[in-house]
Design a protein around this motif. Structure first.
Motif, mmCIF file in Angstrom:
data_model
loop_
_atom_site.group_PDB
_atom_site.id
_atom_site.type_symbol
_atom_site.label_atom_id
_atom_site.label_comp_id
_atom_site.label_asym_id
_atom_site.label_seq_id
_atom_site.Cartn_x
_atom_site.Cartn_y
_atom_site.Cartn_z
ATOM 1 N N ILE A 4 4.071 -30.769 -4.143
ATOM 2 C CA ILE A 4 5.732 -30.793 -4.096
ATOM 3 C C ILE A 4 6.207 -29.281 -4.560
ATOM 4 O O ILE A 4 7.017 -28.817 -4.100
ATOM 5 C CB ILE A 4 6.156 -31.719 -4.859
ATOM 6 N N GLN A 5 5.673 -28.756 -5.711
ATOM 7 C CA GLN A 5 6.275 -27.733 -6.329
ATOM 8 C C GLN A 5 6.087 -26.513 -5.098
ATOM 9 O O GLN A 5 6.765 -25.822 -4.928
ATOM 10 C CB GLN A 5 5.619 -27.390 -7.697
ATOM 11 N N ALA A 6 4.607 -26.500 -4.686
ATOM 12 C CA ALA A 6 4.545 -25.364 -3.901
ATOM 13 C C ALA A 6 5.273 -25.463 -2.519
ATOM 14 O O ALA A 6 6.097 -24.542 -2.143
ATOM 15 C CB ALA A 6 2.987 -25.508 -3.399
ATOM 16 N N LEU A 7 5.801 -26.915 -2.063
ATOM 17 C CA LEU A 7 6.590 -26.904 -0.950
ATOM 18 C C LEU A 7 8.179 -26.639 -1.414
ATOM 19 O O LEU A 7 8.789 -25.903 -0.631
ATOM 20 C CB LEU A 7 6.445 -28.192 -0.488
ATOM 21 N N ARG A 8 8.331 -26.769 -2.520
ATOM 22 C CA ARG A 8 9.698 -26.448 -3.002
ATOM 23 C C ARG A 8 9.888 -25.202 -3.084
ATOM 24 O O ARG A 8 11.155 -24.602 -2.803
ATOM 25 C CB ARG A 8 9.972 -27.168 -4.629
ATOM 26 N N GLN A 9 8.878 -24.447 -3.620
ATOM 27 C CA GLN A 9 9.069 -22.830 -3.362
ATOM 28 C C GLN A 9 9.188 -22.626 -2.033
ATOM 29 O O GLN A 9 10.160 -21.456 -1.936
ATOM 30 C CB GLN A 9 7.693 -22.436 -4.121
ATOM 31 N N GLN A 10 8.496 -23.035 -1.085
ATOM 32 C CA GLN A 10 8.958 -22.584 0.328
ATOM 33 C C GLN A 10 10.318 -22.884 0.582
ATOM 34 O O GLN A 10 10.993 -22.067 1.315
ATOM 35 C CB GLN A 10 7.929 -23.213 1.337
ATOM 36 N N VAL A 11 10.724 -24.113 0.192
ATOM 37 C CA VAL A 11 12.122 -24.458 0.726
ATOM 38 C C VAL A 11 13.412 -23.402 -0.159
ATOM 39 O O VAL A 11 14.296 -23.082 0.516
ATOM 40 C CB VAL A 11 12.273 -25.800 0.155
ATOM 41 N N ASP A 12 12.928 -23.081 -1.123
ATOM 42 C CA ASP A 12 13.883 -22.247 -1.856
ATOM 43 C C ASP A 12 13.827 -20.891 -1.094
ATOM 44 O O ASP A 12 15.055 -20.256 -0.957
ATOM 45 C CB ASP A 12 13.266 -21.632 -3.473
ATOM 46 N N GLU A 13 12.733 -20.397 -0.525
ATOM 47 C CA GLU A 13 12.656 -19.107 0.264
ATOM 48 C C GLU A 13 13.434 -19.322 1.555
ATOM 49 O O GLU A 13 14.359 -18.549 1.909
ATOM 50 C CB GLU A 13 11.183 -18.794 0.344
ATOM 51 N N VAL A 14 13.288 -20.498 2.123
ATOM 52 C CA VAL A 14 14.137 -20.818 3.502
ATOM 53 C C VAL A 14 15.662 -20.889 3.057
ATOM 54 O O VAL A 14 16.212 -20.382 3.787
ATOM 55 C CB VAL A 14 13.757 -22.118 4.066
ATOM 56 N N ASN A 15 15.881 -21.451 2.019
ATOM 57 C CA ASN A 15 17.354 -21.661 1.718
ATOM 58 C C ASN A 15 17.905 -20.153 1.489
ATOM 59 O O ASN A 15 18.962 -19.811 1.798
ATOM 60 C CB ASN A 15 17.560 -22.232 0.133
ATOM 61 N N GLU A 16 17.165 -19.215 0.740
ATOM 62 C CA GLU A 16 17.590 -17.811 0.579
ATOM 63 C C GLU A 16 17.839 -17.135 1.900
ATOM 64 O O GLU A 16 18.793 -16.443 2.389
ATOM 65 C CB GLU A 16 16.540 -16.934 -0.079
ATOM 66 N N HIS A 17 16.847 -17.483 3.065
ATOM 67 C CA HIS A 17 17.075 -16.999 4.407
ATOM 68 C C HIS A 17 18.312 -17.437 4.940
ATOM 69 O O HIS A 17 19.156 -16.649 5.697
ATOM 70 C CB HIS A 17 15.737 -17.261 5.082
ATOM 71 N N ILE A 18 18.492 -18.600 4.829
ATOM 72 C CA ILE A 18 19.720 -19.188 5.433
ATOM 73 C C ILE A 18 21.051 -18.632 4.805
ATOM 74 O O ILE A 18 21.908 -18.386 5.336
ATOM 75 C CB ILE A 18 19.607 -20.896 5.168
ATOM 76 N N LEU A 19 20.811 -18.696 3.485
ATOM 77 C CA LEU A 19 22.024 -17.793 2.691
ATOM 78 C C LEU A 19 22.550 -16.667 3.111
ATOM 79 O O LEU A 19 23.369 -16.174 3.569
ATOM 80 C CB LEU A 19 21.644 -17.912 1.219
ATOM 81 N N GLN A 20 21.218 -15.772 3.309
ATOM 82 C CA GLN A 20 21.729 -14.437 3.955
ATOM 83 C C GLN A 20 21.974 -14.438 5.320
ATOM 84 O O GLN A 20 22.932 -13.674 5.471
ATOM 85 C CB GLN A 20 20.316 -13.549 3.895
ATOM 86 N N SER A 21 21.653 -15.049 6.014
ATOM 87 C CA SER A 21 22.251 -15.455 7.443
ATOM 88 C C SER A 21 23.554 -15.992 7.461
ATOM 89 O O SER A 21 24.249 -15.361 8.260
ATOM 90 C CB SER A 21 21.171 -16.434 8.306
ATOM 91 N N LEU A 22 24.049 -17.038 6.776
ATOM 92 C CA LEU A 22 25.231 -17.519 6.809
ATOM 93 C C LEU A 22 26.283 -16.333 6.272
ATOM 94 O O LEU A 22 27.251 -16.358 6.882
ATOM 95 C CB LEU A 22 25.293 -18.722 5.806
ATOM 96 N N ASN A 23 25.988 -15.770 5.283
ATOM 97 C CA ASN A 23 26.859 -14.540 4.887
ATOM 98 C C ASN A 23 26.960 -13.484 5.985
ATOM 99 O O ASN A 23 27.876 -12.663 6.248
ATOM 100 C CB ASN A 23 26.571 -14.041 3.372
ATOM 101 N N ALA A 24 25.718 -13.161 6.350
ATOM 102 C CA ALA A 24 25.616 -12.027 7.712
ATOM 103 C C ALA A 24 26.623 -12.556 8.778
ATOM 104 O O ALA A 24 27.417 -11.736 9.368
ATOM 105 C CB ALA A 24 24.262 -11.733 7.975
ATOM 106 N N ARG A 25 26.530 -13.707 9.086
ATOM 107 C CA ARG A 25 27.303 -14.424 10.093
ATOM 108 C C ARG A 25 29.001 -14.199 9.759
ATOM 109 O O ARG A 25 29.676 -13.872 10.598
ATOM 110 C CB ARG A 25 27.232 -15.841 10.614
ATOM 111 N N ALA A 26 29.263 -14.543 8.520
ATOM 112 C CA ALA A 26 30.664 -14.519 7.898
ATOM 113 C C ALA A 26 31.037 -13.167 8.182
ATOM 114 O O ALA A 26 32.259 -13.023 8.417
ATOM 115 C CB ALA A 26 30.628 -15.296 6.813
#
Ligand SMILES: O=C(O)C(=O)C[C@]1(C(=O)O)C=C[C@@H](O)C=C1
Length: 349
Positions: A4-26
């Motif tokens: 689960i920890q390993a998957l959560r780390q991947q989720v955190d990385e995806v969250n960061e991609h989404i965050l960057q994309s959302l702000n780039a979109r804005a």
């Protein structure tokens, strides 16, 4: 747990991609907004949003469903509009100065003085003698508006219903004689045309705030309309009731806060003082406060009148009668001439 920890780390990385994309979109949306400003284009573009949703959902390969993806992107569009200071809902005309400019009270009646203004007069027109006395009182105090009911919506059918056409004629007569702007209520669409011929501003009473056919018919008259808030109406319903008038092409609308019905019975209604700054923030319409019908009593009228003006009301409506104790309606709340003079003095102090 390690998996689960390993998957959560991947989720955190995806969250960061989404965050960057959302702000780039804005950041892109901000540029679009600035370009739209230059050409006064509508910010909210539902067709564009539908086009984007179609493209996105076509490309969706799951596991999220098309509906789930649509919900997420609709929220992204909504947040972007809010980020730009724009509501996702279509702005009503009365709120969108980019579309239509509505008149101030001063503009409606080509007045010389700035507000706030006072609209005063008897609850009901009862006789020429009484109307003349009040008109003289108002004229002597440089009050520009006189009110008086000719068609009285009463809780009980046994109560005085008003003089009807005769009341309109009396009010019109004293208004012309003393150069006062006349205001009287219309309760039925069939009365609009006849009243509009003689009266300067048509009042739509609280009980008729959502009488949509009456709103449309009164709005179409082109006359200035004084729209009272319904006793159980939300502010949003109040604004959209005014929209029915505005959609008739009528740009002369005054709103009137006259209190709402709550559990409190120390006053006739509960004056919702917060509606004044909210309405002024959300619409471009002038709003006055009816301190007589909201309170239903005279002894606290001065502080409440001051409070209403303090929060930005464009005026006050107050009932004045030569002999309130003999009035055929609302005798408890109508000021006599002396009390009216005291109120004016208190407001000037
Ligand atoms: O493309 C536009 O015209 C925009 O204003 C951008 C955008 C968006 O978020 O993509 C924002 C608001 C509109 O309702 C439609 C689209």
């Amino acid at each position: 747990m390690e998996k689960i920890q390993a998957l959560r780390q991947q989720v955190d990385e995806v969250n960061e991609h989404i965050l960057q994309s959302l702000n780039a979109r804005a950041a892109l949306i901000k540029q679009i907004r600035e370009l739209k400003d230059k050409v006064s284009s509508d910010y909210f573009d539902p067709e564009r949003e539908e086009e984007m949703l179609r493209n996105i959902i076509e490309k969706n390969e799951g596991p999220l469903s098309g509906k789930m993806i649509g919900d997420i992107f609709n929220h992204i569009f909504k947040v972007n509009l809010e980020f730009m200071g724009i509501s996702h809902e279509k702005l009503p005309l009365v709120s969108d100065i980019n579309k239509v400019k509505f008149c101030t009270i001063k503009e409606m009646f080509n007045l010389e003085k700035e507000g706030p203004y006072i609209i005063a007069g008897p609850c009901a027109i009862e006789s020429l003698e009484y109307a003349e006395k009040i008109a003289q009182l108002l004229k002597g105090n440089n009050i520009k508006f006189i009110r008086g009911g000719a068609y009285k919506p009463r809780t009980s059918p046994y109560d005085f219903q008003g003089l009807g056409k005769e009341g309109v004629k009396i009010l019109s007569h004293v208004g012309k004689k003393h150069n006062l702007i006349t205001v009287s209520e219309v309760v039925d669409g069939s009365e609009v045309e006849s009243v509009a011929k003689h009266i300067d501003m048509i009042q739509i009473g609280a009980r008729n705030m959502q009488n949509f056919e009456l709103l449309k018919r009164a709005g179409a008259s082109g006359k200035p309309i004084l729209l009272k808030r319904g006793m159980s109406a939300t502010i949003k319903e109040f604004i959209f009731a005014a929209e029915y008038i505005a959609l008739q092409g009528n740009k002369k609308i005054i709103l009137c806060e006259r209190g709402i019905r709550t559990f409190e019975n120390k006053t006739r209604n509960t004056l919702d003082i917060s509606s004044i700054p909210i309405i002024k923030k959300e619409t471009q319409l002038p709003i006055i406060v009816d301190i007589s019908h909201s309170l239903g009593r005279k002894d606290i009228i001065q502080p409440i009148a001051k409070a209403a003006l303090a929060v930005g009301a464009d005026g006050l409506m107050v009932e004045v009668h030569p002999k309130p104790e003999l009035a055929l309606s609302d005798s408890r709340q109508q000021l006599d001439p002396e009390e009216f003079q005291e109120l004016l003095g208190a407001l000037e102090a």
